[in-house]
Design an enzyme around this catalytic site. Structure first.
Site, PDB file in Angstrom:
ATOM      1  CG  ASP A 572      -1.847   1.156   1.273  1.00 56.89           C
ATOM      2  OD1 ASP A 572      -2.977   0.995   0.811  1.00 56.89           O
ATOM      3  OD2 ASP A 572      -1.450   2.245   1.766  1.00 56.89           O
ATOM      4  CG  ASN A 580      -5.445  11.290  -5.102  1.00 58.42           C
ATOM      5  OD1 ASN A 580      -4.838  11.375  -6.165  1.00 58.42           O
ATOM      6  ND2 ASN A 580      -5.951  10.146  -4.653  1.00 58.42           N
ATOM      7  CG  ASP A 589      -5.409   8.806 -11.853  1.00 56.79           C
ATOM      8  OD1 ASP A 589      -5.658   8.279 -10.755  1.00 56.79           O
ATOM      9  OD2 ASP A 589      -6.288   9.260 -12.614  1.00 56.79           O
ATOM     10  CD  GLU A 615      -4.583   4.165  -1.271  1.00 60.19           C
ATOM     11  OE1 GLU A 615      -4.691   4.617  -0.137  1.00 60.19           O
ATOM     12  OE2 GLU A 615      -5.493   4.236  -2.124  1.00 60.19           O
TER      13      GLU A 615
END
Length: 691
Positions: A572, A580, A589, A615
């Site tokens: 992760d 973000n 992204d 993620e």
């Protein structure tokens, strides 16, 4: 005839100590903790002929070889003659010769003799008899091993570039572990070595024992030796891939039973009866393969239809079907192996019918399917609005479409395509593909668990290459065959009226064939796109969650059927939400894409990687242990932490790593890895935790 001294030796020597290997298949190895193989049976024969009693010491080659040199045992098996061994060994004549082969990974490139191994890491067994010749033959870097398992595994995972060992032993391990990336490069030919000649080695201090063993070997008849060879090595000669390990009950079943089977008599190219009433098609090739792998006898029970075959197996008139789809209804009276063939279902219609995008486009129309087919009930339950008409066989179904009695007929692409080559040209076409696929297994009578277990072992041991050869024999070749209309055209040039008639029909056929080709092209393009969407994460182009779970389940199935272990890691991205929130979702992204590329480039061929969601990513390592992969996982962690994300501060990732255990499901395996990931997160991030 034994001499007086030899008889006295036997009387005064109650035990002869023999050293043997535990992993030299099929000569000496273990099944269910019991030592078995060619050499064990050979010693039994010698014991009966001479009265000698053997006490076996079973250990890896380097250990027993040293024990023999130190005179801790009287005899060693599987030893090959070399002059340097003469001071400490009396050799009997060879009881078997095996080719010595060079195995490489499938990405090795073109093999051009021993010079191709120059500078490469080449795995060999310690103390193998051709070491000195290898050392003189070139500049290869020899890597020495104590056992065959580690030697083969290291080639699979790229720790060595090639291995040299006898054919039978490595073939067995390839089959046992379902290794798919090992290729046979060449036979090893050295100045003083061409074969691995298996002999008994006896201490020079015991010449009488050496003489007794030699006389016993000489007295073994050709018939006795043929029985041994057929039992342990015959299947290896006929079927290049390995010996199928049957337990005592399974071996007795195969040796004493004639296995009766039924087929679909009009189901080509899968199976059928030819003009002489002989079994033909793909399943005929599979049955021949089953016979070779098991040295078993199969007998065809002829039926008039597929429906009758299903009835016969319920009535115990036959024992099995090679090609059957598992359904809840059939499971009431049949057991099934895991499926080993998967074929798409398609819809056949007249040529003027528009392309069918979905099965529900057939609502309100009469749709034919063969009576007894697995999909009759499946489609009725899933699409109750369809009007499904059961037909006798594929010819009945296609004829009714041709005559307008049915709007469409559903069967496999292989079956319909096969029939289109000899009939129905210019009149019918493949108008669409269904979402459902035909998954074919071997079906066995419910009361015959032993046969089911035997056939499951067979399915586990059929390689992808063999499947591919059988499929390409029956499907692509048939698709390429057809009527040579140019020949018919030329033959008709002499008659004007026939020319005009042929022109008319030729235009019609060309138009139909064009429509058919376009439809097939549309299906292929749609299938490729659908397959890509179904298996791939759209953003990262890695495997998606669905494909990952399919791969994990495959590994679990292998684990349940063998001693196969594998590892799984969940990672992760640490503090990904900040990317973000601070830089926007487009930058987020881009981080996901770059991390996906890091994972792909660092893993290469050692494992599978996919995006599990958000993620989170999963890395799957087939045929591995924690020790095998922990270094790789650490290198992935470091590669991510050192990567320049172009304007975004460095990112790190936390990893949870676990190895499979018996009884695992997808859920328990991922849960264990997820718990390890959670611990990594809570203890500071950017680390690997193992559970």
């Amino acid at each position: 005839m034994l001499s007086k001294d030899e008889k006295t030796f036997i009387e005064t020597t109650p035990i002869v100590k023999v050293a043997m290997m535990p992993d030299f298949t099929p000569f000496t190895y273990y099944i269910d903790d019991k030592p078995i193989g060619f050499e064990h049976d050979l010693l039994d024969i010698i014991s009966k002929k001479t009265g000698l009693t053997f006490e076996k010491r079973i250990d890896k080659w380097t250990t027993i070889y040293n024990a023999f040199q130190n005179k801790e045992v009287d005899v060693i098996t599987s030893i090959s003659y070399k002059k340097f061994r003469e001071p400490f060994t009396h050799f009997t004549s060879a009881y078997y010769d095996i080719p010595i082969m060079i195995f490489v990974k499938d990405n090795f490139g073109e093999y051009k003799g021993l010079k191709s191994l120059s500078g490469k890491k080449v795995g060999v067994l310690k103390d193998v008899f051709y070491i000195k010749e290898l050392e003189k033959s070139g500049n290869m870097n020899l890597v020495f091993y104590d056992n065959y398992e580690d030697l083969t595994k290291d080639l699979v995972f790229g720790k060595i570039d090639a291995l040299i060992q006898n054919l039978t032993n490595i073939n067995y391990l390839i089959k046992k572990h379902v290794y798919t990336n090992i290729t046979l490069a060449s036979e090893l030919i050295l100045p003083n070595t061409t074969k691995e000649d298996l002999r008994f080695g006896v201490l020079p201090e015991k010449p009488l024992l050496s003489s007794i063993l030699q006389k016993a070997l000489t007295s073994i008849t050709q018939k006795e030796m043929d029985v041994l060879t057929n039992k342990w090595i015959g299947s290896l000669k006929e079927y290049p891939g390995g010996h199928i390990d049957l337990n005592k009950n399974e071996a007795a079943y195969v040796n004493t039973n004639q296995i009766k089977y039924c087929i679909n008599p009009s189901g080509l190219p899968f199976e059928g009866l030819n003009e002489k009433g002989e079994h033909t098609g793909m399943s005929a090739d599979y049955y021949r393969l089953f016979e070779q792998m098991l040295s078993a006898k199969f007998e065809l029970v002829k039926t008039e239809s597929w429906n009758q075959s299903l009835t016969y197996i319920q009535q115990q008139k036959c024992d099995m079907l090679a090609l059957g789809m598992e359904t809840p209804e059939r499971k009431k009276h049949l057991n099934f192996t895991s499926h080993y063939l998967e074929v798409p279902l398609v819809v056949a219609t007249k040529v003027d019918v528009p392309f069918i995008n979905h099965i529900l486009d057939l609502e309100g129309e009469k749709v034919g399917i063969i009576k007894g087919d697995a999909f009759v009930n499946i489609l009725r339950e899933k699409y109750p609005s369809l009007t499904i008409i059961e037909v006798t066989d594929i010819y009945d179904g296609l004829d009714q479409v041709k005559n307008g009695q049915l709007f469409a007929f559903i069967d496999t692409l292989a079956s319909i395509g096969y029939e289109f080559q000899s009939k129905y040209f210019g009149e019918l076409k493949i108008a669409g593909k269904l979402a459902e696929n035909l998954k074919l297994s071997i079906a066995v009578r419910k009361d015959d668990a032993t046969l089911l277990n035997i056939l499951q072992k067979v399915v586990n041991n059929i390689t992808n290459d063999i499947h591919r050869k059988i499929l390409t024999k029956w499907i692509p070749i048939k698709y390429e065959q057809g009527i040579n209309y140019q020949t018919i055209w030329k033959a008709s040039l002499g008659v004007i009226t026939l020319i005009l008639l042929m022109m008319y029909w030729n235009r019609k056929i060309v138009r139909a064939n064009t429509l058919l080709k376009q439809a097939q092209k549309d299906i292929e393009e749609k299938n490729k796109a659908l397959s890509q969407l179904a298996l791939t994460d759209n953003l990262t182009k890695l495997f998606n969650r669905r494909k990952l779970e399919e791969l994990i389940q495959d590994e679990i199935n292998k684990h349940d059927n063998t001693d196969h272990h594998f590892c799984l890691s969940i990672l992760d991205i640490d503090h990904f939400k900040e990317v973000n929130d601070t830089y926007g979702h487009q930058k987020g992204d881009q981080v996901l894409i770059e991390i996906a590329n890091i994972l792909k480039s660092n893993l290469k061929e050692t494992g599978f990687v996919g995006r599990y969601g958000g993620e989170e990513f999963i890395v799957l390592y087939p045929e591995s242990s924690i020790n095998d992969v922990v270094t790789t996982i650490e290198s992935l962690r470091l590669a991510i932490s050192k990567h320049d994300f172009n304007g975004i501060p460095p990112k790190t990732a936390s990893f949870g790593l676990t190895c499979s255990i018996k009884g695992d499901t997808i859920e328990t395996l991922i849960k264990r890895a997820d718990n390890a990931l959670y611990e990594a997160k809570n203890s500071g991030r950017n680390k690997v935790i193992i559970k």
